[in-house]
Design an enzyme around this catalytic site. Structure first.
Site, short mmCIF file in Angstrom:
data_model
loop_
_atom_site.label_atom_id
_atom_site.label_comp_id
_atom_site.label_asym_id
_atom_site.label_seq_id
_atom_site.Cartn_x
_atom_site.Cartn_y
_atom_site.Cartn_z
N GLU A 119 3.61 -6.22 11.95
CA GLU A 119 4.44 -5.72 10.86
C GLU A 119 5.47 -4.73 11.39
O GLU A 119 5.45 -4.35 12.56
CB GLU A 119 3.57 -5.04 9.80
CG GLU A 119 2.79 -3.84 10.32
CD GLU A 119 1.75 -3.31 9.33
OE1 GLU A 119 1.55 -3.94 8.28
OE2 GLU A 119 1.15 -2.27 9.62
N ARG A 197 -10.27 -0.90 9.08
CA ARG A 197 -10.21 0.56 8.99
C ARG A 197 -11.07 1.17 10.07
O ARG A 197 -12.26 0.92 10.17
CB ARG A 197 -10.72 1.03 7.62
CG ARG A 197 -9.86 0.61 6.44
CD ARG A 197 -10.27 1.36 5.18
NE ARG A 197 -9.73 0.70 3.99
CZ ARG A 197 -10.45 -0.02 3.15
NH1 ARG A 197 -11.76 -0.16 3.34
NH2 ARG A 197 -9.89 -0.58 2.10
#
Length: 321
Positions: A119, A197
């Site tokens: 990204e 995470r």
């Protein structure tokens, strides 16, 4: 049907770190802490619908199925996955995001049918003193990061950088990262919703329960020797030229400034996505026009041909290389 520029109704996502700042773009949002507006999406977790023209009410997945290469071009239509290749978001970070990392397409523990996630971020706005976490400190290894997690000092291993409006960050898969509070960004990414995470400040989620961590997967996919992350400021010396701000195997992102009228043409082999960052103006093509304001995202079909932006505005353009 003749192709035309498409606008989509955003899919809003409530997040524990979100706020209400996306309302500045004129969105009608649901109640709650809205952290993400998926402005162009074709994913099982969020598919946007066309707002304008003959295809109004049609999902991006249906547009893909019906018009495929005609609208998206041979580069923008994936024979392998059958999915739109990109996911476009606007993110409002009222609080810090979790420290996280994304896998590559090759990671063997990816969920079935899911992709990796490379990204980039373009900072639309940042409060004074705003920062992000961008990679590990030099010399960190899997062993040192594991020890830091076990000893409760993971933050000591992370590289923090200040941010300001106009900064851009390329985040290839394997890069540890986190947006922090006070930042509003546009995100262009692979069409994936896979996030691992590593750390989440020991806070509860929206349901009051601890949020799930993915420590083993995170340690597996981190690129400890740097995956090629790069950052830059994006001052534009003149109007009607493109500044390349991110180049990956999955997308090319450019920044440009309109001052008057800027004639453009669709690439032919790829769609183009324009994100309006600031200013105001008009998008015109042979058969119509649309007003353009901050937060607007337009999908230009590969086969559209000539179009133009007029007014005074700054925008991003994303293509498939």
């Amino acid at each position: 049907m003749k192709p035309y520029p498409l606008q989509f109704q955003p899919e809003f996502k409530e997040r524990v770190w979100g706020g209400r700042n996306l309302e500045r773009f004129g969105y009608t949002m649901p109640e709650g802490k809205i952290g993400e507006a998926w402005t162009i999406g074709d994913h099982a977790n969020g598919t946007t619908k066309v707002m304008n023209g003959e295809l109004a009410g049609t999902g991006l997945d249906e547009v893909r199925e019906r018009y495929g290469k005609e609208f998206f071009g041979k580069k923008g239509f994936s024979e392998r996955t059958g999915r739109f290749p990109l996911l476009i978001k606007l993110l409002d970070c009222e609080d810090d995001l979790s420290v996280q990392v994304h896998p590559t397409d090759e990671y063997e523990r990816l969920p079935a049918g899911e992709l990796g996630k490379t990204e980039m971020w373009y900072v639309l706005d940042a409060k004074p003193g705003a920062k992000i976490i961008y990679g590990l400190k030099a010399g960190e290894t899997r062993e040192s990061v594991t020890a830091a997690i076990e000893e409760g000092r993971i933050m000591d291993t992370l590289h923090e950088v200040p941010v300001a409006a106009g900064d851009t960050f390329y985040i290839p898969a394997g890069t540890v990262h986190a947006l922090c509070s006070g930042v509003l960004v546009a995100e262009i990414q692979q069409n994936s919703d896979t996030t691992y995470r590593l750390y989440d400040y020991n806070r509860p989620g929206l349901d009051g329960k601890p949020r799930e961590l993915h420590v083993e997967d995170s340690l597996n996919v981190i690129a400890y020797d740097n995956a090629g992350a790069a950052r830059m400021t994006t001052d534009l010396p003149e109007a009607h030229t493109w500044l390349n701000i991110a180049h990956s195997p999955y997308f090319v992102v450019e920044k440009g400034k309109v001052d008057g009228t800027w004639p453009l043409s669709s690439p032919g082999d790829s769609f183009a996505i324009h994100i309006i960052c600031d200013g105001a103006g008009t998008l015109r093509w042979e058969d119509g026009e649309l007003q353009a304001k901050p937060g607007d995202c337009f999908l230009i079909p590969a086969s559209l041909g000539d179009y133009a932006f007029s007014g005074q505005l700054t925008m991003l353009r994303s293509l498939v290389p």
